[in-house]
Design an enzyme around this catalytic site. Structure first.
Site, PDB file in Angstrom:
ATOM      1  N   LYS A 117     -57.341 -43.925 -25.785  1.00 24.75           N
ATOM      2  CA  LYS A 117     -57.862 -45.284 -25.603  1.00 24.75           C
ATOM      3  C   LYS A 117     -56.707 -46.260 -25.364  1.00 24.75           C
ATOM      4  O   LYS A 117     -56.776 -47.112 -24.472  1.00 24.75           O
ATOM      5  CB  LYS A 117     -58.696 -45.695 -26.833  1.00 24.75           C
ATOM      6  CG  LYS A 117     -60.025 -44.946 -26.918  1.00 24.75           C
ATOM      7  CD  LYS A 117     -60.758 -45.161 -28.238  1.00 24.75           C
ATOM      8  CE  LYS A 117     -61.952 -44.210 -28.339  1.00 24.75           C
ATOM      9  NZ  LYS A 117     -62.697 -44.307 -29.605  1.00 24.75           N
TER      10      LYS A 117
ATOM     11  N   GLN B  67     -62.075 -46.280 -35.651  1.00 26.00           N
ATOM     12  CA  GLN B  67     -62.323 -44.890 -35.241  1.00 26.00           C
ATOM     13  C   GLN B  67     -63.059 -44.131 -36.350  1.00 26.00           C
ATOM     14  O   GLN B  67     -62.678 -44.192 -37.514  1.00 26.00           O
ATOM     15  CB  GLN B  67     -60.992 -44.192 -34.903  1.00 26.00           C
ATOM     16  CG  GLN B  67     -61.139 -42.816 -34.283  1.00 26.00           C
ATOM     17  CD  GLN B  67     -61.824 -42.801 -32.919  1.00 26.00           C
ATOM     18  OE1 GLN B  67     -61.774 -43.771 -32.184  1.00 26.00           O
ATOM     19  NE2 GLN B  67     -62.465 -41.702 -32.585  1.00 26.00           N
TER      20      GLN B  67
ATOM     21  N   ASP C  88     -67.624 -51.007 -29.481  1.00 27.61           N
ATOM     22  CA  ASP C  88     -68.233 -49.676 -29.604  1.00 27.61           C
ATOM     23  C   ASP C  88     -69.756 -49.765 -29.532  1.00 27.61           C
ATOM     24  O   ASP C  88     -70.434 -48.741 -29.356  1.00 27.61           O
ATOM     25  CB  ASP C  88     -67.863 -49.059 -30.962  1.00 27.61           C
ATOM     26  CG  ASP C  88     -66.791 -47.991 -30.855  1.00 27.61           C
ATOM     27  OD1 ASP C  88     -66.667 -47.383 -29.782  1.00 27.61           O
ATOM     28  OD2 ASP C  88     -66.086 -47.770 -31.857  1.00 27.61           O
TER      29      ASP C  88
HETATM   30  N1  GUN Z   1     -65.651 -41.073 -33.164  1.00 23.31           N
HETATM   31  C1  GUN Z   1     -66.205 -40.268 -32.212  1.00 23.31           C
HETATM   32  N2  GUN Z   1     -66.618 -41.004 -31.160  1.00 23.31           N
HETATM   33  C2  GUN Z   1     -66.318 -42.297 -31.455  1.00 23.31           C
HETATM   34  C3  GUN Z   1     -66.475 -43.512 -30.744  1.00 23.31           C
HETATM   35  O1  GUN Z   1     -67.016 -43.582 -29.627  1.00 23.31           O
HETATM   36  N3  GUN Z   1     -66.010 -44.634 -31.379  1.00 23.31           N
HETATM   37  C4  GUN Z   1     -65.448 -44.597 -32.607  1.00 23.31           C
HETATM   38  N4  GUN Z   1     -65.057 -45.732 -33.152  1.00 23.31           N
HETATM   39  N5  GUN Z   1     -65.284 -43.476 -33.288  1.00 23.31           N
HETATM   40  C5  GUN Z   1     -65.718 -42.337 -32.711  1.00 23.31           C
END
Ligand code: GUN
Length: 293
Positions: free
Chosen positions: A52, A96, A119
């Site tokens: 990211k 996350q 998100d």
């Molecule tokens: N863990 C697995 N997929 C995601 C996601 O799309 N966003 C976040 N914050 N954590 C995750």
């Protein structure tokens, strides 16, 4: 049979985002700023967050990584979120997941200001998505919808079978696919671990979105000829073929299912890169909101 190149489509979209950022900068506006909060040292989470951050650099965004050790308290994490919520220099942020067991994930998600929740996990964004109002749509479902759009896959009136009922993928994608829109307008069946006669249902599907996190679950005998298969699975399995010692495995037994498909996404290189660009798009949207007079 066409293999959907999610990586290539994601690169095209990154180019479009980069252009939008250049235009912002030409107007003397600050480029979008995404912050990521990472707790502990889980290998998968480390990889995702690094991807990211790298993607932010590629499109000209600013990014910040805020790290906490595994034993951080829920109160400390909530204080961090409160700071990010009022920091006018941050357009959007993510925490996350998964978080360590002693932290209430729901409480953390609900503490994020919905406008900065890029998100799309906050109940306000999830609720607005469900009734078709403007919001941050969570990244993986948004990325899948974009794949249908860019590949011009007709979904109207099709029978779409979703495997898995998670809040992050299964539930939201089944709502988006049933919405009155293009892509969308599908007849949706949501299957899960308690579904009876699952293979009878998947064999009737025109589109299958597999998101249960069970490697190689969907086999050739479970699909009809001409089906569109979207594989959301990303389970890490040990591998001697890679330097890292693991590789990603989807929910679909690709080699045997692919020959029966009209379209199929590979793992890796299918849905994954699209998830990241959807996060970037949500962040761009949040930054554009900030710049509205
Ligand atoms: N863990 C697995 N997929 C995601 C996601 O799309 N966003 C976040 N914050 N954590 C995750």
């Amino acid at each position: 049979m066409q293999i959907i190149d999610g990586k290539k489509i994601a690169e095209e979209i990154k180019g479009e985002i980069r252009e939008a950022v250049d235009k912002m900068c030409a107007r003397n506006l600050k480029p979008p700023h995404l912050a990521a909060v990472l707790v502990g040292h889980d290998g998968g989470s480390e990889t995702y967050v690094a991807q990211k951050v790298k993607s932010c650099e590629q499109v000209g965004f600013r990014s910040s990584l805020i790290r906490y050790e595994e034993d951080v308290t829920e109160a400390a994490l909530l204080r961090c979120i409160a700071r990010l919520n009022i920091d006018t220099d941050i357009d959007g942020f993510i925490v996350q997941l998964p978080l360590p067991g002693h932290i209430n994930e729901r409480a953390i998600i609900e503490a994020i200001a919905p406008a900065k929740d890029v998100d799309g996990f906050h109940p306000e964004n999830a609720g607005r998505m469900a009734i078709g109002l403007p919001c941050h749509v969570s990244a993986t479902p948004a990325g899948i919808m974009e794949l249908f759009r860019r590949c011009r896959i007709d979904t109207q009136g099709k029978h779409c079978v979703v495997l898995g009922r998670s809040n992050i993928v299964g539930k939201p994608i089944s709502i988006l696919m049933s919405q009155k829109s293009q892509p969308g307008d599908a007849t949706v069946t949501l299957c899960h671990s308690r579904t009876r006669n699952l293979a009878d249902i998947t064999r009737q599907a025109d589109i299958i979105i597999a998101a249960m996190g069970q490697p190689d679950f969907l086999t050739a005998d479970m699909v009809k000829d001409g089906v569109v298969v979207i594989d959301v699975g990303t389970t890490r399995i040990p591998s001697t073929d890679t330097r890292s010692g693991w590789k990603l495995k989807g929910d679909v037994k690709f080699d045997e299912v692919a020959p029966k498909c009209s379209y199929i996404t590979p793992v890796p290189g299918g849905v994954g890169p699209m998830t990241i660009v959807s996060l970037l798009r949500n962040t761009l949207q949040a930054a554009e909101q900030r710049n509205r007079p």
